[in-house]
Enzyme design. Structure first.
Site, PDB file in Angstrom:
ATOM      1  CG  ASP A  45      56.292  29.161 -16.157  1.00 50.03           C
ATOM      2  OD1 ASP A  45      56.914  28.548 -17.051  1.00 50.03           O
ATOM      3  OD2 ASP A  45      56.584  29.072 -14.948  1.00 50.03           O
ATOM      4  N   GLY A  46      53.665  32.335 -18.242  1.00 52.85           N
ATOM      5  CA  GLY A  46      52.413  32.978 -18.680  1.00 52.85           C
ATOM      6  C   GLY A  46      52.257  32.908 -20.193  1.00 52.85           C
ATOM      7  CG  HIS A  50      48.663  34.055 -23.417  1.00 49.34           C
ATOM      8  ND1 HIS A  50      49.198  34.321 -22.178  1.00 49.34           N
ATOM      9  CD2 HIS A  50      47.704  34.989 -23.609  1.00 49.34           C
ATOM     10  CE1 HIS A  50      48.599  35.370 -21.651  1.00 49.34           C
ATOM     11  NE2 HIS A  50      47.689  35.795 -22.497  1.00 49.34           N
ATOM     12  CD  GLU A 121      45.742  28.892 -11.576  1.00 41.27           C
ATOM     13  OE1 GLU A 121      45.455  29.517 -12.621  1.00 41.27           O
ATOM     14  OE2 GLU A 121      46.890  28.822 -11.152  1.00 41.27           O
ATOM     15  NE  ARG A 146      28.465  30.864   5.866  1.00 42.22           N
ATOM     16  CZ  ARG A 146      27.876  29.719   6.184  1.00 42.22           C
ATOM     17  NH1 ARG A 146      28.583  28.680   6.554  1.00 42.22           N
ATOM     18  NH2 ARG A 146      26.563  29.614   6.147  1.00 42.22           N
ATOM     19  CG  ASP A 148      38.994  36.259   0.501  1.00 44.53           C
ATOM     20  OD1 ASP A 148      38.026  36.615   1.195  1.00 44.53           O
ATOM     21  OD2 ASP A 148      40.097  36.849   0.501  1.00 44.53           O
ATOM     22  CD  GLN A 223      37.661  38.080 -14.659  1.00 41.43           C
ATOM     23  OE1 GLN A 223      38.836  38.405 -14.642  1.00 41.43           O
ATOM     24  NE2 GLN A 223      36.767  38.621 -13.885  1.00 41.43           N
TER      25      GLN A 223
HETATM   26  P1  NAP Z   1      51.029  36.018 -15.363  1.00 40.39           P
HETATM   27  O1  NAP Z   1      51.839  37.227 -15.182  1.00 40.39           O
HETATM   28  O2  NAP Z   1      51.051  35.317 -16.685  1.00 40.39           O
HETATM   29  O3  NAP Z   1      51.441  34.928 -14.249  1.00 40.39           O
HETATM   30  C1  NAP Z   1      51.631  35.346 -12.935  1.00 40.39           C
HETATM   31  C2  NAP Z   1      52.914  34.696 -12.423  1.00 40.39           C
HETATM   32  O4  NAP Z   1      52.691  33.287 -12.298  1.00 40.39           O
HETATM   33  C3  NAP Z   1      54.101  34.887 -13.376  1.00 40.39           C
HETATM   34  O5  NAP Z   1      55.242  35.197 -12.619  1.00 40.39           O
HETATM   35  C4  NAP Z   1      54.212  33.527 -14.035  1.00 40.39           C
HETATM   36  O6  NAP Z   1      55.514  33.222 -14.468  1.00 40.39           O
HETATM   37  C5  NAP Z   1      53.807  32.626 -12.893  1.00 40.39           C
HETATM   38  N1  NAP Z   1      53.396  31.267 -13.300  1.00 40.39           N
HETATM   39  C6  NAP Z   1      52.498  30.923 -14.255  1.00 40.39           C
HETATM   40  N2  NAP Z   1      52.393  29.598 -14.306  1.00 40.39           N
HETATM   41  C7  NAP Z   1      53.242  29.093 -13.379  1.00 40.39           C
HETATM   42  C8  NAP Z   1      53.573  27.782 -12.957  1.00 40.39           C
HETATM   43  N3  NAP Z   1      52.978  26.715 -13.481  1.00 40.39           N
HETATM   44  N4  NAP Z   1      54.472  27.645 -11.946  1.00 40.39           N
HETATM   45  C9  NAP Z   1      55.060  28.711 -11.382  1.00 40.39           C
HETATM   46  N5  NAP Z   1      54.792  29.985 -11.740  1.00 40.39           N
HETATM   47  C10 NAP Z   1      53.889  30.160 -12.726  1.00 40.39           C
HETATM   48  O7  NAP Z   1      49.574  36.375 -14.886  1.00 40.39           O
HETATM   49  P2  NAP Z   1      48.160  36.041 -15.488  1.00 40.39           P
HETATM   50  O8  NAP Z   1      48.045  36.539 -16.869  1.00 40.39           O
HETATM   51  O9  NAP Z   1      47.137  36.419 -14.505  1.00 40.39           O
HETATM   52  O10 NAP Z   1      48.320  34.444 -15.606  1.00 40.39           O
HETATM   53  C11 NAP Z   1      47.563  33.614 -14.879  1.00 40.39           C
HETATM   54  C12 NAP Z   1      48.404  32.810 -13.951  1.00 40.39           C
HETATM   55  O11 NAP Z   1      48.916  33.657 -12.930  1.00 40.39           O
HETATM   56  C13 NAP Z   1      47.481  31.858 -13.264  1.00 40.39           C
HETATM   57  O12 NAP Z   1      47.429  30.613 -13.913  1.00 40.39           O
HETATM   58  C14 NAP Z   1      47.969  31.810 -11.838  1.00 40.39           C
HETATM   59  O13 NAP Z   1      48.620  30.591 -11.546  1.00 40.39           O
HETATM   60  C15 NAP Z   1      48.939  32.944 -11.711  1.00 40.39           C
HETATM   61  N6  NAP Z   1      48.497  33.810 -10.602  1.00 40.39           N
HETATM   62  C16 NAP Z   1      49.245  33.790  -9.473  1.00 40.39           C
HETATM   63  C17 NAP Z   1      48.850  34.526  -8.371  1.00 40.39           C
HETATM   64  C18 NAP Z   1      49.694  34.471  -7.120  1.00 40.39           C
HETATM   65  O14 NAP Z   1      50.744  33.803  -7.137  1.00 40.39           O
HETATM   66  N7  NAP Z   1      49.278  35.131  -6.047  1.00 40.39           N
HETATM   67  C19 NAP Z   1      47.688  35.302  -8.422  1.00 40.39           C
HETATM   68  C20 NAP Z   1      46.950  35.300  -9.599  1.00 40.39           C
HETATM   69  C21 NAP Z   1      47.360  34.524 -10.694  1.00 40.39           C
HETATM   70  P3  NAP Z   1      56.240  33.976 -15.675  1.00 40.39           P
HETATM   71  O15 NAP Z   1      56.743  35.260 -15.088  1.00 40.39           O
HETATM   72  O16 NAP Z   1      57.335  33.026 -16.057  1.00 40.39           O
HETATM   73  O17 NAP Z   1      55.228  34.188 -16.760  1.00 40.39           O
END
Ligand code: NAP
Length: 263
Positions: A45-46, A50, A121, A146, A148, A223
């Site tokens: 999904d990531g 991109h 998001e 207030r 995180d 970011q």
């Molecule tokens: P990333 O490694 O590309 O994504 C983090 C994880 O989120 C991966 O396992 C990815 O799946 C999964 N993901 C992305 N979109 C999704 C969706 N629509 N539904 C379910 N899972 C999804 O990390 P990044 O480069 O920081 O990418 C940003 C995304 O990471 C953000 O959009 C955010 O949603 C997610 N994120 C999640 C958390 C958390 O869950 N605590 C924290 C920060 C960011 P794949 O392994 O298939 O790529």
């Protein structure tokens, strides 16, 4: 028809990319990284996030499809073993296009407005100190937050960061955005709603900083650097993301197979 392929750049995804490229070109399709009609994302999904941001300026002209080389994804729902079938469907134009809602983010300071589109998001946090923001819904003051931070997600992004924060999973045919808290402070002095808020398409959420703070903002994996801002407005965008659908794979089945159990 013109296509482009976005790979996660690991060896399996790159191998599949080469294979897909050759198959598609054998069928007479043209590789065009700049103005494709269809973008095939290979990875997770990531990777599709991109691909989305690479083509964010021409969303009405492009459709996305994802192959997962890791676990089943929400945007990447084809298996590598199905590549030939997928190529055949693309070459014969045997797909329909479904549209999902996006989040529009307008970051305003007194001199300018910067606009962004998110597929998953937007988040706003304040590194090291408590984020303090006034939250307005449709221009009426709702609460002083207030904590995180706050996460404002699309329906298709509701299974990503939003879910980890305890937000609801929203079906992507609903034209809505969801505001979810990150560790809010709630005690006898400070109070927030505590629940996620789901806003319909004609509503807005505005965040206004209460004091001079340094913010970290994200749009999907990107970011942003906005140290000075007056307010940020979030709403359902008029633009949509288009996915090429080759077979039915109902959203709730994907939720089940991703989070409960896959057959
Ligand atoms: P990333 O490694 O590309 O994504 C983090 C994880 O989120 C991966 O396992 C990815 O799946 C999964 N993901 C992305 N979109 C999704 C969706 N629509 N539904 C379910 N899972 C999804 O990390 P990044 O480069 O920081 O990418 C940003 C995304 O990471 C953000 O959009 C955010 O949603 C997610 N994120 C999640 C958390 C958390 O869950 N605590 C924290 C920060 C960011 P794949 O392994 O298939 O790529």
């Amino acid at each position: 028809m013109k296509f482009s392929i976005q790979s996660r750049n690991d060896s399996q995804s790159n191998e599949l990319k080469e294979l897909a490229k050759n198959y598609l070109q054998d069928f007479g399709l043209i590789l065009d990284e700049v103005e494709p009609d269809i973008v095939i994302s290979i990875g997770g999904d990531g990777t599709l996030l991109h691909a989305f941001h690479n083509h964010v300026k021409r969303l009405d002209k492009v459709a996305f499809v994802g192959i997962h080389t890791g676990h089943l994804g929400f945007y990447a729902d084809w298996k590598p073993s199905e590549l030939e079938k997928l190529v055949l469907c693309i070459a014969k134009n045997q797909y329909k296009v479904v549209e999902y809602p996006l989040l529009e983010v307008n970051v305003c300071n007194h001199t300018e407005i910067s606009s962004y589109l998110a597929l998953n998001e937007a988040t706003i946090k304040s590194p090291n100190v408590t984020l303090v923001m006034d939250v307005f819904l449709n221009d009426r003051h709702f609460e002083r937050f207030r904590g995180d931070g706050l996460c404002i997600s699309t329906p298709s992004g509701s299974t990503a960061y939003n879910k980890a924060l305890g937000g609801a999973i929203i079906h992507p045919t609903l034209q809505a955005i969801q505001v979810t808290e990150m560790a809010s402070i709630n005690n006898r002095v400070f109070r927030t709603i505590g629940s996620s808020l789901v806003l319909p398409a004609h509503h807005t959420c505005k965040l206004k900083p209460v004091k001079n703070q340094t913010f970290t903002m994200t749009i999907d994996h990107l970011q942003l650097d906005h140290n000075e801002l007056d307010y940020i407005i979030f709403k359902v965008a008029k633009e949509k993301v288009r996915f090429a659908r080759f077979r039915p794979f109902p959203f709730w089945e994907r939720v089940h197979d991703s989070f409960i159990a896959s057959e």
